[in-house]
Scaffold this motif. Sequence first.
Motif, PDB file in Angstrom:
ATOM      1  N   ILE A   2       0.791  -1.380  -0.168  1.00 10.88           N
ATOM      2  CA  ILE A   2       0.005  -0.193   0.108  1.00 10.88           C
ATOM      3  C   ILE A   2       0.833   1.155  -0.017  1.00 10.88           C
ATOM      4  O   ILE A   2       1.509   1.452   0.873  1.00 10.88           O
ATOM      5  CB  ILE A   2      -0.836   0.127   1.271  1.00 10.88           C
ATOM      6  CG1 ILE A   2      -1.907  -1.371   1.130  1.00 10.88           C
ATOM      7  CG2 ILE A   2      -1.767   1.054   1.308  1.00 10.88           C
ATOM      8  CD1 ILE A   2      -2.612  -1.280   2.559  1.00 10.88           C
ATOM      9  N   ASP A   3       0.715   2.010  -1.036  1.00 10.57           N
ATOM     10  CA  ASP A   3       1.564   3.433  -1.298  1.00 10.57           C
ATOM     11  C   ASP A   3       1.032   4.433  -0.626  1.00 10.57           C
ATOM     12  O   ASP A   3       1.738   5.315   0.168  1.00 10.57           O
ATOM     13  CB  ASP A   3       1.852   3.625  -2.706  1.00 10.57           C
ATOM     14  CG  ASP A   3       2.600   2.396  -3.485  1.00 10.57           C
ATOM     15  OD1 ASP A   3       2.341   2.024  -4.639  1.00 10.57           O
ATOM     16  OD2 ASP A   3       3.653   1.879  -2.724  1.00 10.57           O
ATOM     17  N   ILE A   4      -0.270   4.446  -0.659  1.00 15.82           N
ATOM     18  CA  ILE A   4      -1.071   5.578  -0.026  1.00 15.82           C
ATOM     19  C   ILE A   4      -1.569   4.943   1.140  1.00 15.82           C
ATOM     20  O   ILE A   4      -2.223   4.101   1.354  1.00 15.82           O
ATOM     21  CB  ILE A   4      -2.025   6.137  -1.013  1.00 15.82           C
ATOM     22  CG1 ILE A   4      -1.659   6.663  -2.229  1.00 15.82           C
ATOM     23  CG2 ILE A   4      -3.038   7.284  -0.236  1.00 15.82           C
ATOM     24  CD1 ILE A   4      -2.859   7.091  -3.248  1.00 15.82           C
ATOM     25  N   PRO A   5      -1.582   5.954   2.290  1.00 15.59           N
ATOM     26  CA  PRO A   5      -1.999   5.111   3.570  1.00 15.59           C
ATOM     27  C   PRO A   5      -3.457   4.805   3.503  1.00 15.59           C
ATOM     28  O   PRO A   5      -4.314   5.671   3.017  1.00 15.59           O
ATOM     29  CB  PRO A   5      -1.721   6.407   4.786  1.00 15.59           C
ATOM     30  CG  PRO A   5      -0.763   7.094   4.100  1.00 15.59           C
ATOM     31  CD  PRO A   5      -1.009   7.028   2.386  1.00 15.59           C
ATOM     32  N   ALA A   6      -3.780   3.826   3.845  1.00 15.65           N
ATOM     33  CA  ALA A   6      -5.170   3.294   4.183  1.00 15.65           C
ATOM     34  C   ALA A   6      -5.676   3.838   5.472  1.00 15.65           C
ATOM     35  O   ALA A   6      -5.157   4.083   6.395  1.00 15.65           O
ATOM     36  CB  ALA A   6      -5.240   1.727   3.990  1.00 15.65           C
ATOM     37  N   ARG A   7      -7.004   4.199   5.482  1.00 11.75           N
ATOM     38  CA  ARG A   7      -7.665   4.355   6.496  1.00 11.75           C
ATOM     39  C   ARG A   7      -8.966   3.759   7.201  1.00 11.75           C
ATOM     40  O   ARG A   7      -8.995   3.648   8.114  1.00 11.75           O
ATOM     41  CB  ARG A   7      -8.457   6.097   6.153  1.00 11.75           C
ATOM     42  CG  ARG A   7      -7.440   7.069   5.697  1.00 11.75           C
ATOM     43  CD  ARG A   7      -6.143   7.303   6.780  1.00 11.75           C
ATOM     44  NE  ARG A   7      -6.905   7.615   7.932  1.00 11.75           N
ATOM     45  CZ  ARG A   7      -7.704   8.770   8.173  1.00 11.75           C
ATOM     46  NH1 ARG A   7      -7.665   9.757   7.492  1.00 11.75           N
ATOM     47  NH2 ARG A   7      -8.148   8.996   9.549  1.00 11.75           N
ATOM     48  N   MET A   8      -9.632   2.751   6.019  1.00 13.91           N
ATOM     49  CA  MET A   8     -10.494   1.951   6.591  1.00 13.91           C
ATOM     50  C   MET A   8     -10.803   1.032   5.437  1.00 13.91           C
ATOM     51  O   MET A   8     -10.463   1.136   4.362  1.00 13.91           O
ATOM     52  CB  MET A   8     -11.876   2.714   7.116  1.00 13.91           C
ATOM     53  CG  MET A   8     -12.532   3.437   5.941  1.00 13.91           C
ATOM     54  SD  MET A   8     -14.186   4.108   6.125  1.00 13.91           S
ATOM     55  CE  MET A   8     -15.165   2.744   6.380  1.00 13.91           C
ATOM     56  N   LEU A  65      -5.884  -6.106   5.716  1.00 12.23           N
ATOM     57  CA  LEU A  65      -5.678  -5.984   7.040  1.00 12.23           C
ATOM     58  C   LEU A  65      -4.288  -6.451   7.850  1.00 12.23           C
ATOM     59  O   LEU A  65      -3.915  -6.016   8.733  1.00 12.23           O
ATOM     60  CB  LEU A  65      -6.863  -6.444   7.852  1.00 12.23           C
ATOM     61  CG  LEU A  65      -8.095  -5.647   7.538  1.00 12.23           C
ATOM     62  CD1 LEU A  65      -9.332  -6.413   7.512  1.00 12.23           C
ATOM     63  CD2 LEU A  65      -8.264  -4.323   8.276  1.00 12.23           C
ATOM     64  N   ARG A  66      -4.007  -7.399   7.186  1.00  8.98           N
ATOM     65  CA  ARG A  66      -2.385  -7.953   7.619  1.00  8.98           C
ATOM     66  C   ARG A  66      -1.393  -6.931   7.127  1.00  8.98           C
ATOM     67  O   ARG A  66      -0.300  -6.892   7.909  1.00  8.98           O
ATOM     68  CB  ARG A  66      -2.277  -9.237   7.181  1.00  8.98           C
ATOM     69  CG  ARG A  66      -2.932 -10.538   7.808  1.00  8.98           C
ATOM     70  CD  ARG A  66      -2.680 -11.885   7.450  1.00  8.98           C
ATOM     71  NE  ARG A  66      -3.374 -12.275   6.364  1.00  8.98           N
ATOM     72  CZ  ARG A  66      -4.543 -12.507   6.319  1.00  8.98           C
ATOM     73  NH1 ARG A  66      -5.122 -12.859   7.450  1.00  8.98           N
ATOM     74  NH2 ARG A  66      -5.072 -13.102   5.171  1.00  8.98           N
ATOM     75  N   SER A  67      -1.574  -6.299   6.116  1.00  4.49           N
ATOM     76  CA  SER A  67      -0.774  -5.362   5.622  1.00  4.49           C
ATOM     77  C   SER A  67      -0.855  -3.914   6.389  1.00  4.49           C
ATOM     78  O   SER A  67       0.184  -3.179   6.735  1.00  4.49           O
ATOM     79  CB  SER A  67      -0.694  -4.886   4.155  1.00  4.49           C
ATOM     80  OG  SER A  67      -0.613  -6.035   3.321  1.00  4.49           O
ATOM     81  N   ALA A  68      -1.965  -3.336   6.884  1.00  4.40           N
ATOM     82  CA  ALA A  68      -2.470  -2.264   7.700  1.00  4.40           C
ATOM     83  C   ALA A  68      -3.151  -2.641   8.810  1.00  4.40           C
ATOM     84  O   ALA A  68      -4.400  -2.418   8.855  1.00  4.40           O
ATOM     85  CB  ALA A  68      -2.866  -1.210   6.742  1.00  4.40           C
ATOM     86  N   PRO A  69      -2.764  -3.634   9.823  1.00  3.97           N
ATOM     87  CA  PRO A  69      -3.499  -3.975  11.004  1.00  3.97           C
ATOM     88  C   PRO A  69      -4.201  -2.720  11.583  1.00  3.97           C
ATOM     89  O   PRO A  69      -3.620  -1.594  11.972  1.00  3.97           O
ATOM     90  CB  PRO A  69      -2.668  -4.698  11.784  1.00  3.97           C
ATOM     91  CG  PRO A  69      -1.230  -4.152  11.404  1.00  3.97           C
ATOM     92  CD  PRO A  69      -1.337  -3.887   9.921  1.00  3.97           C
ATOM     93  N   GLY A  70      -5.336  -2.984  12.320  1.00  6.99           N
ATOM     94  CA  GLY A  70      -5.935  -1.925  13.085  1.00  6.99           C
ATOM     95  C   GLY A  70      -6.921  -1.090  12.244  1.00  6.99           C
ATOM     96  O   GLY A  70      -7.477  -0.160  12.847  1.00  6.99           O
ATOM     97  N   LEU A  71      -6.852  -1.265  10.991  1.00 12.87           N
ATOM     98  CA  LEU A  71      -7.911  -0.326  10.243  1.00 12.87           C
ATOM     99  C   LEU A  71      -9.329  -0.589  10.620  1.00 12.87           C
ATOM    100  O   LEU A  71      -9.810  -1.681  10.687  1.00 12.87           O
ATOM    101  CB  LEU A  71      -7.936  -0.626   8.729  1.00 12.87           C
ATOM    102  CG  LEU A  71      -6.676  -0.267   8.004  1.00 12.87           C
ATOM    103  CD1 LEU A  71      -6.479  -0.671   6.446  1.00 12.87           C
ATOM    104  CD2 LEU A  71      -6.305   1.097   7.978  1.00 12.87           C
TER     105      LEU A  71
END
Length: 348
Positions: A2-8, A65-71
Motif C-alpha cells: 500500500i503506497d497511499i495510507p489506508a484509513r478504513m 488488514l495484515r498489511s495495515a492492521p487496526g483499520l
Amino acid sequence: MIDIPARMVGLDWGTTSCRAYLLGEDGTVLDRRLDGRGVLALSRSGENRTAAFEQELDDLCGEWLRSAPGLPLVACGMVGSNQGWAEAEYRHLPVDLTERPESLTEVPTPLGPLFIIPGLFKDGTAGSPSDHPDVIRGEETQVLGTLPSGTGDTAAGTGDAADDGAGSPAVVVLPGTHTKWLRLEGTRVSDFVTTMTGELFGLVMQHSIVARLAEEPQAPDLDAFDRGLDVAFAATEPVPAAPTDVATSLFSARTLVMAGELEPTAVKDYVSGLMIGAEVERFAHLWIGEQDIAGGRITICANAQLGGRYARALERAGIASDLAPEDAVVAGLWRTALALGLIDKEDS
C-alpha cells in the motif's frame, strides 16, 4: 504493498454479494474486491455461520488488514439482518441520514471489530391493506453517499448544521434483489417501499417453465427488453387489448417462443422488460406524485446496466432520471465512519 495510507475498510454486504473497499484519504478507493459471497450463500453454506462469515471476510480483506492492521471495518447491508452475521438495530422513520446513528453493532472478528450500520424501519399503518411495515439495510448508506459533497460533515460534527433535514421532495430508486423506492425530503427519509422484482426475476429465469425455453444471450438484447416494456405499459392505454398484469404477461415469454415470434436468446431480456416495466408503471401511477417530479429528476442508484434499464422504463412513463455514481455506497460508508469517530476528521 500500500503506497497511499489506508484509513478504513468498507463492506457493502448484501443478500447475494459482498463488495469490499480499501479506502484512503477522503474516502478514495485504493483497492476493491467485488466478488464476495452474500448473506444467502453464507447462511446456507452448511458451515457454522460465524465461521463462514469470518472466512469470507478473511478472503476479501485479510491481505489488506495484515498489511495495515487496526483499520476500522465498517459494513452495511443484509449482513446486519437476522439472516446475516449479527442482527443490527433499526432507526425508525422519519430519519435524517446526516444525523449520527446512536450506535453501530460491533462484531468481534479475528481481523478486528466489524461495525455494522443500522438499517431503517417503517412502521406502516396497523390494519392497512397497503401501508405495511418495511425495512432497509444497506440502501440508507447508498443514499447518504448520493447527497451533495459536504453534507455528511454535519453528521460528523463539523461544518454548519443543515436546516432541519427538510427540503423539496425527491425520489430515489435503488434496483437490486429487493428494489427500494425511497422518498427523500432534503436529507430526511420520509417513506420507502420494497419490491421483490430482482428476486422474482431470478426465480422465474432459474426455476419456472419459462426458463426451460430460454437460452443465455451473448449480449444484452435491448430490443427484447423494450418489447417487454411495451407489454407492461399497455395497461396505461385507454382500452388495453388484453389483461397485462405481470402474472398474465409472463407466460407470453413461453408462447412467443413456441410461436416463433421470440428467439430463445431474447427471453431473458424480454422478461426483464416485463417485470421492470410492471414495477415502474405501477410506481409511476400510484406512488410517485406530481410534486415528486415537478422540476426534478428521479435518482437511480445501481450499476450502469441495471440502472440503464430502469431509466428506459422511467422514460417510458414520462419521468426523467439521473444515475448516481456507482460507488455511492463508498461515500456513505466513509461519512458514517467519520460520524461515529472511527476516523479522525482532522487526519482525513
